[in-house]
Design a protein around this motif. Sequence first.
Motif, mmCIF file in Angstrom:
data_model
loop_
_atom_site.group_PDB
_atom_site.id
_atom_site.type_symbol
_atom_site.label_atom_id
_atom_site.label_comp_id
_atom_site.label_asym_id
_atom_site.label_seq_id
_atom_site.Cartn_x
_atom_site.Cartn_y
_atom_site.Cartn_z
ATOM 1 N N LEU A 322 0.846 -1.211 0.000
ATOM 2 C CA LEU A 322 0.000 0.000 0.000
ATOM 3 C C LEU A 322 0.871 1.247 0.000
ATOM 4 C CD1 LEU A 322 -2.594 -1.142 2.679
ATOM 5 C CD2 LEU A 322 -2.931 -1.067 0.189
ATOM 6 N N ARG A 323 2.012 1.183 0.614
ATOM 7 C CA ARG A 323 2.928 2.318 0.659
ATOM 8 C C ARG A 323 3.909 2.290 -0.516
ATOM 9 N NH1 ARG A 323 6.152 5.202 -0.459
ATOM 10 N NH2 ARG A 323 7.725 6.296 0.770
ATOM 11 N N GLU A 324 4.455 1.104 -0.778
ATOM 12 C CA GLU A 324 5.550 1.043 -1.757
ATOM 13 C C GLU A 324 5.089 1.196 -3.203
ATOM 14 O OE1 GLU A 324 9.407 -0.781 -0.073
ATOM 15 O OE2 GLU A 324 8.121 -2.418 -0.708
ATOM 16 N N ILE A 326 2.946 3.321 -4.360
ATOM 17 C CA ILE A 326 2.361 4.638 -4.666
ATOM 18 C C ILE A 326 3.029 5.253 -5.901
ATOM 19 C CG2 ILE A 326 1.958 6.989 -3.814
ATOM 20 C CD1 ILE A 326 1.859 5.765 -0.939
ATOM 21 N N THR A 327 4.358 5.254 -5.920
ATOM 22 C CA THR A 327 5.074 5.894 -7.043
ATOM 23 C C THR A 327 4.665 5.274 -8.377
ATOM 24 O OG1 THR A 327 6.930 6.442 -5.639
ATOM 25 C CG2 THR A 327 7.372 6.359 -7.987
ATOM 26 N N GLU A 328 4.626 3.941 -8.400
ATOM 27 C CA GLU A 328 4.278 3.272 -9.657
ATOM 28 C C GLU A 328 2.827 3.554 -10.051
ATOM 29 O OE1 GLU A 328 6.372 -0.401 -9.723
ATOM 30 O OE2 GLU A 328 4.908 -1.217 -11.163
ATOM 31 N N TYR A 336 4.144 15.848 -10.800
ATOM 32 C CA TYR A 336 5.250 16.727 -10.396
ATOM 33 C C TYR A 336 5.582 16.337 -8.959
ATOM 34 C CZ TYR A 336 7.909 20.869 -9.184
ATOM 35 O OH TYR A 336 8.898 21.722 -8.768
ATOM 36 N N LYS A 337 6.908 16.139 -8.692
ATOM 37 C CA LYS A 337 7.293 15.595 -7.390
ATOM 38 C C LYS A 337 8.047 16.589 -6.531
ATOM 39 C CE LYS A 337 7.537 10.863 -9.029
ATOM 40 N NZ LYS A 337 6.555 10.218 -8.144
ATOM 41 N N ASN A 338 7.642 16.689 -5.289
ATOM 42 C CA ASN A 338 8.441 17.371 -4.271
ATOM 43 C C ASN A 338 8.947 16.327 -3.298
ATOM 44 O OD1 ASN A 338 6.123 19.766 -4.794
ATOM 45 N ND2 ASN A 338 8.246 20.417 -4.679
ATOM 46 N N GLY A 371 5.255 9.341 2.423
ATOM 47 C CA GLY A 371 6.694 9.412 2.654
ATOM 48 C C GLY A 371 7.135 8.935 4.015
ATOM 49 N N HIS A 372 8.382 9.306 4.293
ATOM 50 C CA HIS A 372 9.116 8.762 5.430
ATOM 51 C C HIS A 372 8.978 9.737 6.607
ATOM 52 C CE1 HIS A 372 10.725 6.606 1.962
ATOM 53 N NE2 HIS A 372 11.053 7.767 1.444
ATOM 54 N N ILE A 373 7.774 9.857 7.104
ATOM 55 C CA ILE A 373 7.504 10.917 8.076
ATOM 56 C C ILE A 373 8.328 10.715 9.357
ATOM 57 C CG2 ILE A 373 5.484 9.800 9.111
ATOM 58 C CD1 ILE A 373 4.194 12.673 9.032
ATOM 59 N N GLU A 418 16.093 13.177 -0.568
ATOM 60 C CA GLU A 418 16.775 11.932 -0.940
ATOM 61 C C GLU A 418 16.801 11.691 -2.438
ATOM 62 O OE1 GLU A 418 14.728 8.505 0.597
ATOM 63 O OE2 GLU A 418 12.830 9.083 -0.298
ATOM 64 N N HIS A 419 16.074 12.457 -3.235
ATOM 65 C CA HIS A 419 16.062 12.202 -4.682
ATOM 66 C C HIS A 419 17.178 12.938 -5.405
ATOM 67 C CE1 HIS A 419 11.466 11.208 -4.452
ATOM 68 N NE2 HIS A 419 12.230 10.303 -3.861
ATOM 69 N N GLY A 420 17.773 13.921 -4.772
ATOM 70 C CA GLY A 420 18.849 14.684 -5.408
ATOM 71 C C GLY A 420 18.308 15.925 -6.116
#
Length: 460
Positions: A322-324, A326-328, A336-338, A371-373, A418-420
């Motif tokens: 359910l968490r992992e 999401i991106t896909e 658009y990603k922040n 995310g990694h709250i 973490e994405h650069g």
Amino acid sequence: MNPLSLDALRHRLPELKLLTEPADLEHYGRDWTRRWTPAPLAIALPASVEEVQTIVRWANEFGVAIVPSGGRTGLSGGAVAASGELVVSLDRLNRVLTFDAIDRTLTVQPGIALEAIQNAAREHGLVYPVDFGARGSCQIGGNIATNAGGIRVIRYGNTRNWIAGIKVITGAGELLDLNRGLIKNATGYDLRHLFIGSEGTLGIVVEATLALTDAPPPSQVMLFAIPHMDALMQVFGACRARLSLSAFEFFTDRALHHVAAHGAQKPFAESSPYYVVTEFDAAGEAQQAEALAVFEHCLENGWVSDGVISQSEAQARSLWRLREDITESLAPHKPYKNDISVRIAVVPAFLHDMQDLLMREYPHFDVVWFGHIGDGNLHINIVKPAEVDYAVFIAECERVTELMCDVLARHGGSISAEHGIGLVKKPYLASARSAADIALMRGIRAVLDPNGIMNPGKLF
Ligand code: 2HG
Ligand code: ZN
């Protein structure tokens, strides 16, 4: 570029695998951003460190820009080649070289997938603990170049913590053997750490020695439905005080909507604005009982409205999905990603300010938070409405990112957790780093890459 330069490279390295077919240029010229049109000169797939070094020396001589390329799962455009660069793909350098049982290190080539490293460590009864959703296709060279974080940072830290040594070819074509697996090495500047997180702008990682650690005890996964924003960090506090956590992640109802549309099963009958997935050590009945007690405590305080604790590995995996996923699930919408961070203690106040900003500025867009709250890192994906032109959408999101930078600056946070920085966050670097910082970074780059051939246009 001198049109004879590729011929010169072929002449120097007759065995080098070089691809120039349009389908290959397209494939290797882009990452997960899909925002830039790939247009590399060619793709080189070296099969040895010597080949990488010869390529870099050739590139210096002929003034050809190089884009180092791993699994291209990056989300900031760091591996995009859109301006006639030579992509140097590390795909063929993908082996485990050695395992050292005394040092508990694994020495690998840069093109090996994260998951292959995790499996190799497990075969020796140990773990390489950095972990995230792209594990199957991202490569360790790219993980090092971005100092990748992921879902277990609250226990294990980022990639940087696990790099006992690296070999790199600098932008000037020199081979450096940095730290050689030493735990103690007080011999001046630790250059290894300059390369970690440098996004391919200083050189190419050609080998890495990774520290491994003990396998963790058995664990369980809990999923909580959270009724309001303030409860997120209350639940974190309650879990962290009484359980040994290895992950604490959150997502919103909108994220669950997209994952469910992508095939996942919704976990609860009632929907809730927020959800938390947390994993904790649960070796015996006492720890499992403690987890239930934490859940009840959260329930009594109104911080949690529902919850489930995994009873099997399969159930743990499906809660994680359910968490992992999401991106896909969002990828087809080209969001658009922040990727932002603040100190953990600042998260509650920051969440409020961010919510005010996003509700004000994005009244008509689908805003997906997750995310990694537990380590202060939020991912905010903005989904493009079908009817809005892509360029207009990006311009609008970039305007809001400028405002987000102000909120981050007020809270001492960062525009890239973490994405650069890559291409996507370049306009905002100065919001998180001082002018003096950036001048020093430029100076370091000029020393290690004097002709500016390594991933030009990325970072700054
Ligand atoms: C994750 O945490 C990745 O799942 C991707 O860092 C985040 O897609 C994103 O924005
Ligand atoms: Zn992430």
